[in-house]
Design an enzyme around this catalytic site. Structure first.
Site, short mmCIF file in Angstrom:
data_model
loop_
_atom_site.label_atom_id
_atom_site.label_comp_id
_atom_site.label_asym_id
_atom_site.label_seq_id
_atom_site.Cartn_x
_atom_site.Cartn_y
_atom_site.Cartn_z
N CYS A 1 1.35 -6.20 1.84
CA CYS A 1 1.84 -5.55 3.04
C CYS A 1 1.08 -4.25 3.28
O CYS A 1 0.35 -3.77 2.42
CB CYS A 1 3.34 -5.29 2.94
SG CYS A 1 4.34 -6.76 3.17
N HIS B 1 5.19 -0.84 6.62
CA HIS B 1 6.39 -0.15 6.13
C HIS B 1 6.07 1.21 5.53
O HIS B 1 4.93 1.51 5.17
CB HIS B 1 7.13 -1.03 5.11
CG HIS B 1 6.37 -1.27 3.82
ND1 HIS B 1 6.40 -0.41 2.75
CD2 HIS B 1 5.57 -2.30 3.44
CE1 HIS B 1 5.67 -0.89 1.76
NE2 HIS B 1 5.14 -2.04 2.15
#
Length: 536
Positions: free
Chosen positions: A447, A428
């Site tokens: 992440c 992301h």
């Protein structure tokens, strides 16, 4: 060991196997055949796959015989055992000497039947180790979630007897260019270590351009030995040495400032055997993904802090990334999955561990803390902060979910790339752009944050949009959360390599940021893998 492995097939042919032929052709030959088959059946009975193979084969041998086919299989097996150390495998695990002893000491058909099964047992062990690795990844480190593409053990035997024996063994290891280059470098460094390695370590904490003295001479000699500097007699840290240091830094993931500071010298002074360990671990890791990775795939190397799109074996896009922090449950796991969509203008659904571990304590102290986040009840309705007594809740009974709506300051940035998985890991965007300038980029909750998310989106959409940039921004400009499906899924492989190669240029080495490769080496060492040359 090489001498034994080379001579053994011929020695066996001239002794035990001639003995078997004499048994089968002599008085009571049928009884000897029966005894041989009975011994095979008994020896194979404890292994379901071996028992099934020999039962289907009517307990006839594939190794113990004087036919050309049997001889070719024996030669191929012992050649493969001889090459095991080239692949970073534990040669003692395949016990060539023990096999030779069984064959040379055989004095009956029963002895030869037992030896037949012993050869098959070693064959199965070596074949699987060579193709998919010695270790079970998750047993070494809980964060290695990789699903190794194991083959059915029985298939090794059935395919082997239908194949050219030598070709069968050649096809077992990964056929990737990466594996071939890692192996080539391993063999090169072993030869170098036999000649004394890279020479004495640099006796200094830092060396700067313009300096002279013993430390500069040691630095010069070590850079020459490593291949980053042409042979030179300079006594001064001159411009050529500065450029050589920069080349070394680039090959080791360091800031290429040309100054041999403490971090750079620590890497320069790493001895050959440590780099050999990294190479052997990388080869084992390559065996864990011995499968088609995809004509187009995304490779995220955690130690390198980069993500790359690979098209037909060549890098077509790359970007810096930030990975999970080296603490608690924040380390990024390793696994493979398939990216099937992206979300533009994403909402951040705060993971419960973060909600109750980080944000609940803040809201207990100040109900209006982290005001950019919104609370929702179990029915999906937004809840006013003023209606909540945060002091009444703890990590186990907090009944709300926390979300951050789409915005420039959203923790996920303006786009996230999804390959749905049970670990809730994805790539992301991020508003925290400053972290990408750092050398070590391990700061996230697990992440993978992407430095060039828009460019990654354009590249992914290029396969389905004539103008991917325009298509992306037409959705982005709405400000609304929108899912965009990829017409062709893209495999994503999150890997961890402290040694990896390039099509051109020096082998790359990186720091063991999570300590995983150290644990893998320890496990390999325990399994019997050893360094053939261990000088500095």
């Amino acid at each position: 060991m090489p001498m034994i492995a080379t001579v053994l097939p011929r020695a066996v042919l001239l002794s035990s196997l001639i003995f078997l032929g004499q048994l089968l052709l002599g008085t009571g030959a049928q009884a000897q055949v029966t005894a041989f088959k009975q011994a095979v059946a008994e020896a194979a009975a404890k292994d379901r796959d071996l028992a099934a193979f020999y039962q289907d084969n009517e307990f006839t041998g594939i190794w113990i015989g004087d036919s050309a086919a049997d001889k070719a299989r024996r030669v191929a097996l012992f050649d493969a055992i001889r090459s095991a150390e080239d692949h970073g495998l534990p040669a003692a695990r395949y016990d060539a000497e023990g096999l030779m002893a069984k064959l040379k000491s055989a004095r009956s058909a029963r002895d030869l039947g037992k030896a037949e099964v012993a050869l098959s047992q070693v064959f199965l062990r070596l074949s699987r180790d060579m193709q998919t690795g010695v270790l079970v990844p998750g047993q070494v480190d809980d964060d290695i979630k990789r699903q190794v593409p194991y083959r059915e053990r029985l298939s090794y035997l059935t395919n082997f007897v239908q194949s050219s024996p030598q070709a069968f063994f050649r096809a077992l290891p990964p056929q990737s260019n990466e594996y071939a280059r890692l192996m080539k470098e391993k063999l090169r460094l072993e030869r170098l270590a036999d000649r004394g390695g890279w020479g004495p370590a640099v006796p200094a904490e830092a060396v700067k351009p313009g300096q002279s003295g013993a430390a500069v001479t040691a630095l010069r000699d070590r850079l020459v030995a490593m291949g980053f500097l042409d042979r030179s007699a300079t006594q001064v840290y001159d411009e050529n040495m500065l450029h050589a240091v920069q080349r070394f830094q680039l090959a080791h993931g360091l800031t290429p400032d040309g100054v041999a500071g403490p971090g750079t010298l620590a890497e320069i002074n790493v001895p050959v055997q440590e780099r050999l360990k990294s190479l052997i671990v990388a080869m084992e890791r390559e065996r864990w993904i011995n499968m088609p990775l995809g004509e187009r795939h995304i490779l995220v190397n955690l130690t390198d802090f980069h993500a790359r799109i690979i098209d037909d074996g060549a890098v077509s896009f790359e970007t810096r990334v930030v990975i999970g922090k080296n603490t608690g449950d924040r380390r990024s796991p390793e696994f493979s999955d398939e990216m099937d969509h992206m979300v533009i203008n994403p909402t951040w659904h705060v993971p419960r561990s973060i909600a109750v571990g980080e944000y609940l304590p803040k809201m207990k102290r100040n109900p209006n803390a982290v005001s950019h986040l919104r609370l929702y009840n179990s029915r999906g309705q937004q809840v006013s902060r003023g209606a909540v007594n945060f002091a009444a809740y703890n990590a186990s009974n907090f009944p709300f979910s926390i979300k951050q709506p789409p915005s420039q300051s959203n923790a996920l940035g303006l786009v996230k790339f999804m390959f749905p998985n049970k670990y809730n890991i994805y790539l992301h965007d991020t508003p925290a752009k400053d972290l990408f300038g750092r050398e070590v980029r391990a700061y996230s909750h697990g992440c993978v944050r992407v430095q060039k998310p828009f460019e990654l989106a354009y590249e992914l959409l290029s396969k389905q949009e004539t103008d991917p940039k325009r298509a992306f921004h037409s959705i982005l400009d709405t400000g609304r959360e929108t899912r965009v499906n990829l017409e062709e899924v893209v495999p994503v492989h999150i890997i961890y390599r402290t040694a990896f190669t390039q099509a051109k240029g020096p082998v790359q080495y990186r720091r063991d940021v999570y300590g995983r490769d150290g644990r893998i080496w320890d496990a390999l060492d325990k399994a019997g893998v050893s360094l053939r040359a261990v000088q500095g």
